[in-house]
Scaffold this motif. Structure first.
Motif, PDB file in Angstrom:
ATOM      1  N   ASP A 218       1.031  -1.236   0.022  1.00  0.00           N
ATOM      2  CA  ASP A 218       0.062  -0.079   0.085  1.00  0.00           C
ATOM      3  C   ASP A 218       1.096   1.358  -0.120  1.00  0.00           C
ATOM      4  O   ASP A 218       1.653   1.220   0.833  1.00  0.00           O
ATOM      5  N   GLU A 219       0.739   2.042  -1.066  1.00  0.00           N
ATOM      6  CA  GLU A 219       1.719   3.368  -1.035  1.00  0.00           C
ATOM      7  C   GLU A 219       1.021   4.411  -0.149  1.00  0.00           C
ATOM      8  O   GLU A 219       1.851   5.455   0.231  1.00  0.00           O
ATOM      9  N   LYS A 220      -0.378   4.454   0.290  1.00  0.00           N
ATOM     10  CA  LYS A 220      -0.646   5.473   1.045  1.00  0.00           C
ATOM     11  C   LYS A 220      -0.493   5.494   2.515  1.00  0.00           C
ATOM     12  O   LYS A 220      -0.671   4.485   3.063  1.00  0.00           O
ATOM     13  N   ILE A 221      -0.002   6.473   3.045  1.00  0.00           N
ATOM     14  CA  ILE A 221       0.133   6.708   4.500  1.00  0.00           C
ATOM     15  C   ILE A 221      -0.657   7.828   4.838  1.00  0.00           C
ATOM     16  O   ILE A 221      -0.766   8.799   4.449  1.00  0.00           O
ATOM     17  N   VAL A 222      -1.497   7.473   6.169  1.00  0.00           N
ATOM     18  CA  VAL A 222      -2.387   8.319   6.676  1.00  0.00           C
ATOM     19  C   VAL A 222      -1.762   8.950   8.037  1.00  0.00           C
ATOM     20  O   VAL A 222      -2.086  10.215   8.103  1.00  0.00           O
ATOM     21  N   ASP A 223      -1.101   8.382   8.719  1.00  0.00           N
ATOM     22  CA  ASP A 223      -0.506   8.838   9.934  1.00  0.00           C
ATOM     23  C   ASP A 223       0.840   8.090  10.146  1.00  0.00           C
ATOM     24  O   ASP A 223       1.062   6.933  10.145  1.00  0.00           O
ATOM     25  N   ILE A 224       1.825   8.763  10.850  1.00  0.00           N
ATOM     26  CA  ILE A 224       2.888   8.388  11.579  1.00  0.00           C
ATOM     27  C   ILE A 224       2.824   8.611  13.194  1.00  0.00           C
ATOM     28  O   ILE A 224       2.776   9.996  13.404  1.00  0.00           O
ATOM     29  N   VAL A 225       3.082   7.592  13.904  1.00  0.00           N
ATOM     30  CA  VAL A 225       3.200   8.043  15.326  1.00  0.00           C
ATOM     31  C   VAL A 225       4.180   7.325  15.960  1.00  0.00           C
ATOM     32  O   VAL A 225       4.663   6.183  15.910  1.00  0.00           O
ATOM     33  N   GLY A 226       4.995   8.183  16.719  1.00  0.00           N
ATOM     34  CA  GLY A 226       6.302   7.728  17.487  1.00  0.00           C
ATOM     35  C   GLY A 226       7.217   8.626  17.448  1.00  0.00           C
ATOM     36  O   GLY A 226       7.254   9.590  16.871  1.00  0.00           O
ATOM     37  N   GLY A 227       8.425   8.099  17.896  1.00  0.00           N
ATOM     38  CA  GLY A 227       9.752   9.037  17.767  1.00  0.00           C
ATOM     39  C   GLY A 227      10.506   8.852  16.587  1.00  0.00           C
ATOM     40  O   GLY A 227      10.229   8.020  15.812  1.00  0.00           O
ATOM     41  N   LEU A 248       3.949  12.429   1.088  1.00  0.00           N
ATOM     42  CA  LEU A 248       3.055  11.664   1.429  1.00  0.00           C
ATOM     43  C   LEU A 248       1.633  11.808   1.546  1.00  0.00           C
ATOM     44  O   LEU A 248       0.819  10.976   1.870  1.00  0.00           O
ATOM     45  N   SER A 249       1.343  13.435   1.721  1.00  0.00           N
ATOM     46  CA  SER A 249       0.374  13.811   2.050  1.00  0.00           C
ATOM     47  C   SER A 249      -0.473  13.371   3.287  1.00  0.00           C
ATOM     48  O   SER A 249      -1.615  13.014   3.407  1.00  0.00           O
ATOM     49  N   LEU A 250       0.345  13.284   4.508  1.00  0.00           N
ATOM     50  CA  LEU A 250      -0.134  12.776   5.621  1.00  0.00           C
ATOM     51  C   LEU A 250      -1.302  13.663   5.892  1.00  0.00           C
ATOM     52  O   LEU A 250      -1.346  14.722   5.948  1.00  0.00           O
ATOM     53  N   LYS A 251      -2.225  12.681   6.602  1.00  0.00           N
ATOM     54  CA  LYS A 251      -3.284  13.438   7.369  1.00  0.00           C
ATOM     55  C   LYS A 251      -2.695  14.042   9.094  1.00  0.00           C
ATOM     56  O   LYS A 251      -3.338  14.900   9.377  1.00  0.00           O
ATOM     57  N   ALA A 252      -1.783  13.352   9.293  1.00  0.00           N
ATOM     58  CA  ALA A 252      -1.247  13.670  10.684  1.00  0.00           C
ATOM     59  C   ALA A 252       0.235  13.086  10.791  1.00  0.00           C
ATOM     60  O   ALA A 252       0.522  12.103  10.217  1.00  0.00           O
ATOM     61  N   LEU A 253       0.926  13.863  11.561  1.00  0.00           N
ATOM     62  CA  LEU A 253       2.043  13.304  12.017  1.00  0.00           C
ATOM     63  C   LEU A 253       2.272  13.623  13.628  1.00  0.00           C
ATOM     64  O   LEU A 253       2.346  14.541  14.054  1.00  0.00           O
ATOM     65  N   TYR A 270       5.903  21.251   6.531  1.00  0.00           N
ATOM     66  CA  TYR A 270       5.768  20.103   5.533  1.00  0.00           C
ATOM     67  C   TYR A 270       4.523  19.235   5.560  1.00  0.00           C
ATOM     68  O   TYR A 270       4.127  18.651   4.590  1.00  0.00           O
ATOM     69  N   CYS A 271       4.099  18.979   6.891  1.00  0.00           N
ATOM     70  CA  CYS A 271       2.828  18.285   6.995  1.00  0.00           C
ATOM     71  C   CYS A 271       2.157  18.472   8.544  1.00  0.00           C
ATOM     72  O   CYS A 271       2.946  19.292   9.232  1.00  0.00           O
ATOM     73  N   PRO A 272       1.089  18.137   8.555  1.00  0.00           N
ATOM     74  CA  PRO A 272       0.163  18.509  10.003  1.00  0.00           C
ATOM     75  C   PRO A 272       0.828  17.644  11.263  1.00  0.00           C
ATOM     76  O   PRO A 272       0.359  16.730  11.579  1.00  0.00           O
ATOM     77  N   VAL A 273       1.930  18.500  11.793  1.00  0.00           N
ATOM     78  CA  VAL A 273       2.311  18.010  13.170  1.00  0.00           C
ATOM     79  C   VAL A 273       1.319  18.036  14.084  1.00  0.00           C
ATOM     80  O   VAL A 273       0.717  19.271  14.523  1.00  0.00           O
ATOM     81  N   GLN A 274       0.939  17.047  15.039  1.00  0.00           N
ATOM     82  CA  GLN A 274       0.159  17.006  16.275  1.00  0.00           C
ATOM     83  C   GLN A 274       0.567  16.835  17.511  1.00  0.00           C
ATOM     84  O   GLN A 274       1.564  16.229  17.402  1.00  0.00           O
ATOM     85  N   GLU A 275       0.130  17.404  18.472  1.00  0.00           N
ATOM     86  CA  GLU A 275       0.699  17.046  19.744  1.00  0.00           C
ATOM     87  C   GLU A 275       0.317  15.746  20.219  1.00  0.00           C
ATOM     88  O   GLU A 275      -0.719  15.054  20.036  1.00  0.00           O
ATOM     89  N   VAL A 276       1.320  15.405  21.063  1.00  0.00           N
ATOM     90  CA  VAL A 276       1.427  13.865  21.514  1.00  0.00           C
ATOM     91  C   VAL A 276       1.808  13.973  23.056  1.00  0.00           C
ATOM     92  O   VAL A 276       2.772  14.806  23.479  1.00  0.00           O
ATOM     93  N   GLY A 277       1.161  13.118  23.834  1.00  0.00           N
ATOM     94  CA  GLY A 277       1.471  12.998  25.439  1.00  0.00           C
ATOM     95  C   GLY A 277       0.879  11.820  25.955  1.00  0.00           C
ATOM     96  O   GLY A 277      -0.152  11.343  25.327  1.00  0.00           O
TER      97      GLY A 277
END
Length: 284
Positions: A218-227, A248-253, A270-277
């Motif tokens: 699968d070529e499409k990436i929707v999200d990347i979560v982690g370090g 990648l046209s991510l929905k979220a990083l 470059y992409c929509p960085v989201q808060e994590v905690g």
């Protein structure tokens, strides 16, 4: 219909505002999909257990423990987890002993002076006494749509790991420069595309993502979560990483743990960085 994946951040360097959980420089996620419960990394201490209890997440019925790599901020919680399961057995509390999945080099001693071992304090021999173990360089499918990627091919030269003063002591005690070959990740096939779940991305997030696409078809990436292991990022590497992620046209990083504020700010261009905690709950 592709199963739903839920991810709860049990441990991260940060805690979400007004959520009174423990944070530490480590990482641990709780995942549920296809009626399977997975603990991805254990952080440094027992913080993941304390936070899970506050979140009303039962860790006595885990199906899998998956380790991204052998460093102590990702494996240190194995000892408290073993105590937790041991006490359940002593008390006759219903529980399940999960299968542990990791790379074959995960439990070798890792030296980074002045630390003589910044890897797991448990040996492979002891881990095998406590859990059924699957150590694999090859991808391991945990469900039909969730895969442990195994050893990540290193294709992008700008993500090359320089061992510096890192050494790994292989079986027989032979030390060699530690290229962190045990670093791996998870990939989940959602209806919208792949979700990449990383520990530290020592292998390089571009390498990891490229391999996940190959393994999952699968070529499409929707999200990347982690370090992303961008602590003191070289500007050229950040630019090249940002350009890769932008394509990648991510929905979220959801970059966290070993990703510096400077790197997050740069990547947000470059992409929509989201808060994590600790306490964050995500669904796909």
């Amino acid at each position: 219909m592709t199963p739903r994946l839920t991810l709860t951040v049990l441990v991260d360097n940060n805690c979400l505002i007004d959520r009174y959980f423990t944070a530490e420089p480590g990482l641990s996620f709780f995942l549920e999909t296809a009626k399977k419960k997975i603990l991805f990394d254990t952080g440094y201490s027992d913080a993941f257990l304390m936070n899970a209890e506050k979140m009303k997440i039962n860790l006595l019925d885990l199906d899998y423990v998956v380790l991204s790599h052998g460093h102590l901020d990702h494996t240190g919680g194995l000892v408290p987890l073993i105590r937790f399961l041991t006490e359940a057995k002593i008390e006759g509390t219903e529980h399940r002993v999960p299968e542990l999945v990791a790379h074959p080099r995960c439990f070798y001693p890792k030296e980074k002076l002045p630390l003589t071992n910044n890897g797991s304090i448990l040996s492979e021999e002891e881990v095998r006494r406590q859990f059924p173990v699957n150590l694999s360089k090859k991808p391991v499918w945990i469900t039909d749509d969730l895969v442990f990627l195994g050893e990540i091919p290193r294709k992008f030269t700008f993500e090359k790991v320089e061992p510096g003063n890192r050494r790994i002591h292989l079986s027989g005690g032979r030390p060699e420069p530690d290229l962190l070959l045990d670093d791996s990740a998870l990939a989940f096939r959602s209806n919208d595309g792949l979700v990449i779940i990383t520990g530290c991305s020592h292998a390089g997030i571009c390498n990891i993502t490229t391999y996940a696409r190959e393994v999952c078809g699968d070529e499409k990436i929707v999200d990347i979560v982690g370090g992303l292991h961008l602590l003191k990022p070289d500007p050229a590497r950040v630019t090249l990483t940002g350009e890769y992620l932008a394509n990648l046209s991510l929905k979220a990083l959801h970059a966290c743990h070993c990703t510096s504020l400077a790197a997050k700010i740069a990547l947000s261009g470059y992409c929509p960085v989201q808060e994590v905690g600790a306490g964050l709950h995500l669904e796909w």
